[in-house]
Scaffold this active site. Structure first.
Site, mmCIF file in Angstrom:
data_model
loop_
_atom_site.group_PDB
_atom_site.id
_atom_site.type_symbol
_atom_site.label_atom_id
_atom_site.label_comp_id
_atom_site.label_asym_id
_atom_site.label_seq_id
_atom_site.Cartn_x
_atom_site.Cartn_y
_atom_site.Cartn_z
ATOM 1 C CD GLU A 92 -2.633 1.455 2.490
ATOM 2 O OE1 GLU A 92 -3.564 2.133 2.451
ATOM 3 O OE2 GLU A 92 -2.226 1.127 3.650
ATOM 4 C CD GLU A 117 -13.129 3.117 2.273
ATOM 5 O OE1 GLU A 117 -11.925 2.685 2.301
ATOM 6 O OE2 GLU A 117 -14.092 2.272 2.183
ATOM 7 C CG ASP A 151 -1.071 13.470 0.106
ATOM 8 O OD1 ASP A 151 -1.994 13.405 0.950
ATOM 9 O OD2 ASP A 151 -0.068 13.411 0.276
ATOM 10 C CB THR A 176 -8.182 3.980 4.397
ATOM 11 O OG1 THR A 176 -8.912 5.000 4.003
ATOM 12 C CG2 THR A 176 -8.237 3.106 3.295
ATOM 13 C CD GLU A 177 -6.040 5.192 9.715
ATOM 14 O OE1 GLU A 177 -5.635 4.990 8.461
ATOM 15 O OE2 GLU A 177 -5.551 4.348 10.599
HETATM 16 C C1 LIG Z 1 -4.359 11.499 2.600
HETATM 17 S S1 LIG Z 1 -3.324 10.306 3.485
HETATM 18 C C2 LIG Z 1 -4.076 8.951 3.397
HETATM 19 C C3 LIG Z 1 -3.733 7.664 4.256
HETATM 20 C C4 LIG Z 1 -4.540 6.564 4.388
HETATM 21 N N1 LIG Z 1 -3.998 5.723 2.899
HETATM 22 C C5 LIG Z 1 -5.879 6.634 4.368
HETATM 23 O O1 LIG Z 1 -6.291 6.140 3.340
HETATM 24 O O2 LIG Z 1 -6.312 6.808 5.616
HETATM 25 C C6 LIG Z 1 -2.015 10.260 2.126
HETATM 26 C C7 LIG Z 1 -0.691 9.502 2.735
HETATM 27 O O3 LIG Z 1 0.338 9.228 1.722
HETATM 28 C C8 LIG Z 1 1.623 9.464 2.090
HETATM 29 N N2 LIG Z 1 2.599 9.845 0.920
HETATM 30 C C9 LIG Z 1 2.293 10.850 0.214
HETATM 31 N N3 LIG Z 1 3.154 10.922 -0.904
HETATM 32 C C10 LIG Z 1 3.832 9.783 -0.751
HETATM 33 C C11 LIG Z 1 4.780 9.075 -1.477
HETATM 34 N N4 LIG Z 1 5.482 9.720 -2.579
HETATM 35 N N5 LIG Z 1 5.503 8.084 -0.836
HETATM 36 C C12 LIG Z 1 4.938 7.268 0.420
HETATM 37 N N6 LIG Z 1 3.858 7.848 0.804
HETATM 38 C C13 LIG Z 1 3.442 9.030 0.735
HETATM 39 C C14 LIG Z 1 1.390 10.830 2.940
HETATM 40 O O4 LIG Z 1 2.467 10.852 3.966
HETATM 41 C C15 LIG Z 1 0.032 10.618 3.743
HETATM 42 O O5 LIG Z 1 0.288 9.726 4.932
#
Ligand SMILES: C[S@@+](CC[C@H](N)C(=O)[O-])C[C@H]1O[C@@H](n2cnc3c(N)ncnc32)[C@H](O)[C@@H]1O
Length: 213
Positions: free
Chosen positions: A44, A194, A118, A191-192
């Site tokens: 993931e 979601e 993001d 997910t959180e």
């Molecule tokens: C909006 S959060 C969603 C977290 C989780 N997947 C959820 O659905 O609850 C996006 C996550 O992706 C991580 N992230 C963003 N760009 C990334 C990258 N290039 N490599 C690894 N993680 C990344 C961020 O640090 C963040 O924790």
């Protein structure tokens, strides 16, 4: 994601070497030795605090899961969860998705999950979206032929731009929902993000996309 800096996170994670892999490049091509089995490996990308990956690992004990999270202060929550409730089939990495080729050999990863990535809404930031073509090329290299990305988001614009970049890349779509929770599959692991967006009444978009290489 709001980020609270936790200066102790890296030291704490390094102490949990059965969960946190501090130098994953040493395992490139050799993840089966780390898991001590040859089960498929699902990753993931952008795992956040790990509700999805730990939920999936419980549901599918015969699959190995690897959480890829950029920030130590976020990933440490996954590690803490697993200290409380150990899961043999999960490992956690704090690396950038753009470098995945350094940690996995060709075809070593059986599936990629992207959840609530993001959105980077400004077009000048499109290259940062985890479904931009350069990221699609990186995933393609570590997946087997006809590998899959499973993608969920609350963000309609990100969903649409991902459909376009994936389609332009030659990927096909095998499964799609514009309102996942209207008819939620029994095996869906939330997910959180979601949970948060669903509670606000927002539709959740989901797709399964396949490489046609
Ligand atoms: C909006 S959060 C969603 C977290 C989780 N997947 C959820 O659905 O609850 C996006 C996550 O992706 C991580 N992230 C963003 N760009 C990334 C990258 N290039 N490599 C690894 N993680 C990344 C961020 O640090 C963040 O924790």
């Amino acid at each position: 994601m709001r980020l609270r800096h936790k200066p102790w996170a890296l030291d704490y994670m390094k102490e949990q070497s059965s969960i946190y892999i501090a130098d994953p490049s040493t395992l490139k091509g050799n993840w089966s030795s780390e898991f001590k089995n040859t089960n498929p490996i699902f990753i993931e990308v952008g795992s956040g605090k790990g509700a999805f990956i730990t939920g999936m690992a419980k549901q599918y004990p015969d699959v190995n899961f690897i959480a890829i999270e950029l920030f130590e202060s976020v990933a440490v929550t996954i590690v803490q969860k697993m200290v409380e409730e150990p899961l043999e089939n999960v490992r956690v990495l704090t690396v950038d998705a753009k470098d995945l080729r350094d940690f996995f050999k060709e075809g070593e990863v059986a599936r990629v999950y992207l959840n609530f990535s993001d959105p980077w809404p400004k077009s000048r930031h499109a290259k940062r979206r985890l479904t931009y073509k350069t990221f699609l090329a990186t995933y393609e290299e570590i997946l087997p032929k006809n590998g899959q990305i499973h993608f969920k988001t609350d963000n309609r614009k990100l969903f649409e731009s991902s459909l376009m970049t994936m389609s332009a890349y030659g990927m096909t779509f095998d499964w799609m929902s514009l309102d996942l929770h209207a008819n939620e599959p029994e095996n869906n692991v939330r997910t959180e993000y979601e949970e948060r967006f669903s509670a606000l009444g927002q539709p959740i978009y989901r797709m399964e996309a396949t490489y046609t290489n």
